[in-house]
Scaffold this motif. Sequence first.
Motif, PDB file in Angstrom:
ATOM      1  N   ALA A 155       0.830  -1.212   0.000  1.00  0.00           N
ATOM      2  CA  ALA A 155       0.000   0.000   0.000  1.00  0.00           C
ATOM      3  C   ALA A 155       0.862   1.258   0.000  1.00  0.00           C
ATOM      4  N   ALA A 156       1.889   1.287   0.835  1.00  0.00           N
ATOM      5  CA  ALA A 156       2.735   2.478   0.945  1.00  0.00           C
ATOM      6  C   ALA A 156       3.496   2.752  -0.346  1.00  0.00           C
ATOM      7  N   LEU A 157       3.861   1.696  -1.060  1.00  0.00           N
ATOM      8  CA  LEU A 157       4.638   1.857  -2.288  1.00  0.00           C
ATOM      9  C   LEU A 157       3.765   1.883  -3.540  1.00  0.00           C
ATOM     10  N   GLY A 158       2.453   1.657  -3.374  1.00  0.00           N
ATOM     11  CA  GLY A 158       1.539   1.674  -4.508  1.00  0.00           C
ATOM     12  C   GLY A 158       1.809   0.547  -5.492  1.00  0.00           C
ATOM     13  N   VAL A 159       2.112  -0.635  -4.955  1.00  0.00           N
ATOM     14  CA  VAL A 159       2.473  -1.785  -5.780  1.00  0.00           C
ATOM     15  C   VAL A 159       1.449  -2.899  -5.569  1.00  0.00           C
ATOM     16  N   ASP A 160       1.118  -3.611  -6.636  1.00  0.00           N
ATOM     17  CA  ASP A 160       0.220  -4.757  -6.559  1.00  0.00           C
ATOM     18  C   ASP A 160       0.789  -5.755  -5.539  1.00  0.00           C
ATOM     19  N   PRO A 161      -0.012  -6.168  -4.538  1.00  0.00           N
ATOM     20  CA  PRO A 161       0.485  -7.111  -3.529  1.00  0.00           C
ATOM     21  C   PRO A 161       1.026  -8.412  -4.123  1.00  0.00           C
ATOM     22  N   ALA A 162       0.623  -8.778  -5.326  1.00  0.00           N
ATOM     23  CA  ALA A 162       1.135  -9.996  -5.957  1.00  0.00           C
ATOM     24  C   ALA A 162       2.621  -9.866  -6.292  1.00  0.00           C
ATOM     25  N   ARG A 163       3.128  -8.632  -6.381  1.00  0.00           N
ATOM     26  CA  ARG A 163       4.545  -8.388  -6.698  1.00  0.00           C
ATOM     27  C   ARG A 163       5.400  -8.189  -5.452  1.00  0.00           C
ATOM     28  N   VAL A 164       4.755  -7.996  -4.300  1.00  0.00           N
ATOM     29  CA  VAL A 164       5.489  -7.788  -3.047  1.00  0.00           C
ATOM     30  C   VAL A 164       5.539  -9.145  -2.342  1.00  0.00           C
ATOM     31  N   LEU A 165       6.747  -9.605  -2.053  1.00  0.00           N
ATOM     32  CA  LEU A 165       6.932 -10.948  -1.534  1.00  0.00           C
ATOM     33  C   LEU A 165       7.360 -10.935  -0.074  1.00  0.00           C
ATOM     34  N   LYS A 166       6.893 -11.941   0.663  1.00  0.00           N
ATOM     35  CA  LYS A 166       7.319 -12.097   2.054  1.00  0.00           C
ATOM     36  C   LYS A 166       8.215 -13.323   2.153  1.00  0.00           C
ATOM     37  N   THR A 167       9.157 -13.234   3.057  1.00  0.00           N
ATOM     38  CA  THR A 167      10.140 -14.288   3.274  1.00  0.00           C
ATOM     39  C   THR A 167       9.802 -14.991   4.574  1.00  0.00           C
ATOM     40  N   LEU A 168       9.498 -16.264   4.484  1.00  0.00           N
ATOM     41  CA  LEU A 168       9.079 -17.034   5.653  1.00  0.00           C
ATOM     42  C   LEU A 168      10.026 -18.199   5.873  1.00  0.00           C
ATOM     43  N   LEU A 169      10.411 -18.403   7.128  1.00  0.00           N
ATOM     44  CA  LEU A 169      11.298 -19.508   7.457  1.00  0.00           C
ATOM     45  C   LEU A 169      10.508 -20.661   8.048  1.00  0.00           C
ATOM     46  N   VAL A 170      10.912 -21.848   7.636  1.00  0.00           N
ATOM     47  CA  VAL A 170      10.270 -23.061   8.119  1.00  0.00           C
ATOM     48  C   VAL A 170      11.330 -24.014   8.645  1.00  0.00           C
ATOM     49  N   VAL A 210       2.618 -11.324  -0.623  1.00  0.00           N
ATOM     50  CA  VAL A 210       2.133 -10.929   0.700  1.00  0.00           C
ATOM     51  C   VAL A 210       0.631 -11.126   0.868  1.00  0.00           C
ATOM     52  N   ASP A 211      -0.104 -11.258  -0.229  1.00  0.00           N
ATOM     53  CA  ASP A 211      -1.550 -11.456  -0.114  1.00  0.00           C
ATOM     54  C   ASP A 211      -1.936 -12.932  -0.161  1.00  0.00           C
ATOM     55  N   THR A 212      -0.951 -13.809   0.053  1.00  0.00           N
ATOM     56  CA  THR A 212      -1.203 -15.250   0.075  1.00  0.00           C
ATOM     57  C   THR A 212      -0.615 -15.846   1.353  1.00  0.00           C
ATOM     58  N   LEU A 213      -0.840 -17.133   1.511  1.00  0.00           N
ATOM     59  CA  LEU A 213      -0.262 -17.897   2.624  1.00  0.00           C
ATOM     60  C   LEU A 213       0.731 -18.903   2.050  1.00  0.00           C
ATOM     61  N   LEU A 214       1.690 -19.288   2.850  1.00  0.00           N
ATOM     62  CA  LEU A 214       2.634 -20.323   2.452  1.00  0.00           C
ATOM     63  C   LEU A 214       1.963 -21.677   2.643  1.00  0.00           C
ATOM     64  N   ASP A 215       1.925 -22.475   1.590  1.00  0.00           N
ATOM     65  CA  ASP A 215       1.368 -23.824   1.641  1.00  0.00           C
ATOM     66  C   ASP A 215       2.488 -24.748   2.116  1.00  0.00           C
ATOM     67  N   LEU A 216       2.440 -25.127   3.385  1.00  0.00           N
ATOM     68  CA  LEU A 216       3.520 -25.904   3.984  1.00  0.00           C
ATOM     69  C   LEU A 216       3.684 -27.288   3.348  1.00  0.00           C
ATOM     70  N   LYS A 217       2.584 -27.900   2.929  1.00  0.00           N
ATOM     71  CA  LYS A 217       2.682 -29.215   2.276  1.00  0.00           C
ATOM     72  C   LYS A 217       3.364 -29.076   0.916  1.00  0.00           C
ATOM     73  N   ALA A 218       2.995 -28.040   0.172  1.00  0.00           N
ATOM     74  CA  ALA A 218       3.610 -27.817  -1.137  1.00  0.00           C
ATOM     75  C   ALA A 218       5.088 -27.472  -0.980  1.00  0.00           C
ATOM     76  N   LEU A 219       5.412 -26.695   0.046  1.00  0.00           N
ATOM     77  CA  LEU A 219       6.809 -26.344   0.278  1.00  0.00           C
ATOM     78  C   LEU A 219       7.611 -27.592   0.647  1.00  0.00           C
ATOM     79  N   ALA A 220       7.071 -28.428   1.521  1.00  0.00           N
ATOM     80  CA  ALA A 220       7.759 -29.657   1.896  1.00  0.00           C
ATOM     81  C   ALA A 220       8.028 -30.513   0.652  1.00  0.00           C
ATOM     82  N   ALA A 221       7.027 -30.633  -0.211  1.00  0.00           N
ATOM     83  CA  ALA A 221       7.205 -31.414  -1.440  1.00  0.00           C
ATOM     84  C   ALA A 221       8.297 -30.799  -2.320  1.00  0.00           C
TER      85      ALA A 221
END
Length: 164
Positions: free
Chosen positions: A43-58, A71-82
Amino acid sequence: MGRRRTRAGTPATVALERAGVAFEVRAYEHDPGAESYGLEAAAALGVDPARVLKTLLVEADGGLAVGIVPVDTLLDLKALAAALGVKRAVMAQPADAERATGYVVGGISPIGQRRRLPTVLDSSALEHPTVLVSGGRRGLDLELSPEDLLALVDGTSAPVARRG
């Protein structure tokens, strides 16, 4: 978009400059009360959330790994494990994530981490000419091509995001 030197001086910007990768620094005023750091950045940068990525550690089979999703999605842990070739992945404890990466939660960059961890980028990121990732602190994002991001983190891509 050219290489832009910055006074931010985070490990991420240093790694990008050393690698000679084209990137742009995108800073914004961070609101400490924001519920979602990623959606705040979009929102602050005026960018589509699909282009802004979050880094999550598992934690995956006893070791840490990284999942990078919009950033507008969730990490699918099963897909990541695969994608990692392991049986199971669970979200890492924030203290473990901070210790392994050298960054604070909400400002974890996939670039310039203390240790190189197995990394999977959601394949949707490859649909965009550029994406934004944390620059290593809250209120600082870096814009670069998803291909350069994958090369820098020695990562792979797979469909690891899911809608809430």
